[in-house]
Design a protein around this motif. Structure first.
Motif, mmCIF file in Angstrom:
data_model
loop_
_atom_site.group_PDB
_atom_site.id
_atom_site.type_symbol
_atom_site.label_atom_id
_atom_site.label_comp_id
_atom_site.label_asym_id
_atom_site.label_seq_id
_atom_site.Cartn_x
_atom_site.Cartn_y
_atom_site.Cartn_z
ATOM 1 N N VAL A 149 0.877 -1.457 0.138
ATOM 2 C CA VAL A 149 -0.263 -0.003 -0.324
ATOM 3 C C VAL A 149 0.930 1.652 0.226
ATOM 4 C CG1 VAL A 149 -1.996 1.396 1.327
ATOM 5 C CG2 VAL A 149 -2.554 -1.370 1.489
ATOM 6 N N LEU A 150 1.688 0.991 0.496
ATOM 7 C CA LEU A 150 2.283 2.137 0.751
ATOM 8 C C LEU A 150 3.145 2.429 -0.591
ATOM 9 C CD1 LEU A 150 4.395 4.305 2.598
ATOM 10 C CD2 LEU A 150 5.468 2.878 3.243
ATOM 11 N N ILE A 187 -6.372 -0.851 2.088
ATOM 12 C CA ILE A 187 -7.300 -0.243 0.184
ATOM 13 C C ILE A 187 -6.365 1.458 0.314
ATOM 14 C CG2 ILE A 187 -9.922 0.754 0.111
ATOM 15 C CD1 ILE A 187 -10.983 -1.714 1.711
ATOM 16 N N PHE A 188 -6.514 1.540 -0.629
ATOM 17 C CA PHE A 188 -5.634 2.772 -1.035
ATOM 18 C C PHE A 188 -6.464 3.325 -2.832
ATOM 19 C CE2 PHE A 188 -3.106 6.296 -2.381
ATOM 20 C CZ PHE A 188 -2.859 6.730 -0.800
ATOM 21 N N PHE A 190 -7.637 0.559 -4.661
ATOM 22 C CA PHE A 190 -7.091 -0.682 -5.383
ATOM 23 C C PHE A 190 -6.183 -1.481 -3.998
ATOM 24 C CE2 PHE A 190 -4.130 1.721 -8.483
ATOM 25 C CZ PHE A 190 -4.783 1.269 -10.038
ATOM 26 N N SER A 191 -6.356 -2.794 -3.904
ATOM 27 C CA SER A 191 -6.582 -3.383 -2.760
ATOM 28 C C SER A 191 -5.705 -4.635 -2.981
ATOM 29 C CB SER A 191 -7.644 -3.552 -2.160
ATOM 30 O OG SER A 191 -8.902 -4.435 -3.485
ATOM 31 N N ILE A 216 2.483 -3.674 -9.457
ATOM 32 C CA ILE A 216 2.027 -2.330 -8.700
ATOM 33 C C ILE A 216 2.758 -1.535 -9.805
ATOM 34 C CG2 ILE A 216 2.532 -0.595 -6.292
ATOM 35 C CD1 ILE A 216 1.946 -2.876 -4.579
ATOM 36 N N ASP A 217 4.066 -2.254 -10.024
ATOM 37 C CA ASP A 217 5.177 -0.792 -10.675
ATOM 38 C C ASP A 217 4.237 -0.621 -12.792
ATOM 39 O OD1 ASP A 217 6.736 -0.452 -9.055
ATOM 40 O OD2 ASP A 217 8.604 -2.311 -9.478
ATOM 41 N N GLN A 218 3.701 -1.908 -12.741
ATOM 42 C CA GLN A 218 3.276 -2.187 -13.665
ATOM 43 C C GLN A 218 2.329 -1.071 -14.162
ATOM 44 O OE1 GLN A 218 2.416 -5.748 -15.161
ATOM 45 N NE2 GLN A 218 4.598 -6.791 -14.381
#
Length: 377
Positions: free
Chosen positions: A293-294, A320-321, A353-354, A364-366
């Motif tokens: 999440v960070l 959750i973000f 996003f979760s 996450i990077d993609q």
């Protein structure tokens, strides 16, 4: 690569960030279902006693996961909504009684209480946007307040509440605390004793990595017989299995809330999934989710035109973000992400996003790279 990554053989190119909705099963859950199907097709229910042992292990795993005093406090239910309904329509309400909820609740934890209006019960919604949401919730409790029903983590914003503080405050005021734990259980440690809650419930298909159709209901032992029953059947009896017995009584354990035949298929998968969470450990699961999440938060903060709608303090979030993009409507943003095989959800003020503990950094990077392209037009 950590051993648990092999449990999630997702399709290459799929970016799965939707565990707050419906999660993929780990490999061991799929294998448990497959083995159960083969056994059924070849042997039928010949080994039913062995199936009951799996169900027993599941209750014990859930007891440990919730830190319930006993497995007798655990009922296996169809879903969160069913468990909430057991509480809402089980308590003996009086005209003028009040229930405190937040103004951010998922419909399941709002509609069930509003359905009590014909009984003269008042539902009070409390805004959580201030600096101290727990103080706001407790301040709303008055002499007529019977129950506070709150989600441990709000489904759209991802706001995580201090349950121990709420529990202590409710106890001091003589208010029962009912926790919808669906967005915390399996993502963060959860403790029914530390939170002093009366009731807690969650579905298995989100952070618990299990199929839809099976969830958990915790009912404090001293309150079980205070909940009026509305469903009756063979399975909820104290002497279930004694089919010739004419006198009967509901089970003294939380099995009293399980009216008929169990969801054995779901139990096979959930027991396997929870074995994985136990192997990793909930403290480690929470730490790995926080890292992810960070990672998302820091990546989003570097992009122009991004608005964050989730807490940035680690103590206030679980998995959750939620964010939005100035250049696109939430609907358009969600559609574009879907086209790029990013599995997420449109919730509240943005797109949610979760990630779970096993989510690969490349996913996450993609996803951040795709969003970067969108912010550039």
């Amino acid at each position: 690569m950590p051993a648990f990554r092999s449990e999630f053989p997702l399709i290459s190119g799929l970016r799965y960030l939707n565990h707050a909705a419906v999660a993929p099963w780990p490999r061991r859950a799929s294998e448990a279902i497959r083995a159960f199907a083969v056994e059924n097709s070849q042997l039928g229910a010949r080994d039913y006693p062995d199936w009951l042992l799996v169900e027993q292990r599941l209750r014990l795993r859930l007891q440990r996961l919730l830190n319930a005093p006993s497995s007798d406090d655990i009922a296996l239910v169809k879903n969160t909504s069913e468990a909430l309904s057991f509480v809402a329509f089980g308590l003996d309400w009086q005209t003028g009684d009040q229930i405190i909820i937040s103004d951010e609740e998922f419909p399941s934890n709002r509609v069930v209480w509003e359905a009590l209006k014909p009984l003269g019960v008042e539902v009070i919604q409390v805004n959580l946007q201030g600096a101290d949401p727990e103080a706001a919730l407790l301040a709303a409790c008055g002499p007529r307040t019977r129950l506070m029903a709150i989600s441990a983590v709000q489904f759209a914003s991802g706001l995580r509440l201090e349950l121990e503080r709420l529990g202590a405050g409710c106890e001091a005021r003589g208010v029962l605390l009912c926790i919808d734990a669906i967005q915390q259980l399996g993502a963060q440690p959860f403790d029914v004793q530390a939170s002093r809650c009366a009731f807690a419930m969650a579905d298995g298909h989100k952070w618990l990595l299990s199929p839809e159709g099976l969830g958990v209901f915790y009912c404090r032992a001293d309150l079980r017989e205070q909940l009026k029953l509305h469903e009756y059947g063979w399975h909820m009896l104290e002497h279930a299995g004694d089919y010739d017995r004419e006198d009967w009584q509901p089970a003294r354990s939380a099995r009293r809330f399980e009216c008929g035949s169990p969801n054995m298929l779901g139990a096979m998968a959930m027991e396997a999934s929870l074995s994985l969470l136990e192997e990793v450990g909930m403290v480690q699961v929470a730490s790995l989710i926080e890292e992810r999440v960070l990672h998302l938060q820091q990546g989003l903060q570097r992009l122009p035109g991004i608005r964050l709608h989730s807490p940035t303090e680690p103590s206030r979030r679980a998995g959750i973000f939620t964010f939005s993009l100035d250049a696109l409507s939430n609907q358009a943003l969600f559609a574009k992400l879907k086209e790029e095989h990013v599995v997420c959800a449109q919730r509240g003020r943005g797109v949610r996003f979760s990630p779970h503990f096993y989510t690969d950094a490349d996913v996450i990077d993609q996803t951040l790279a795709l969003l970067g392209q969108m912010t550039q037009g």
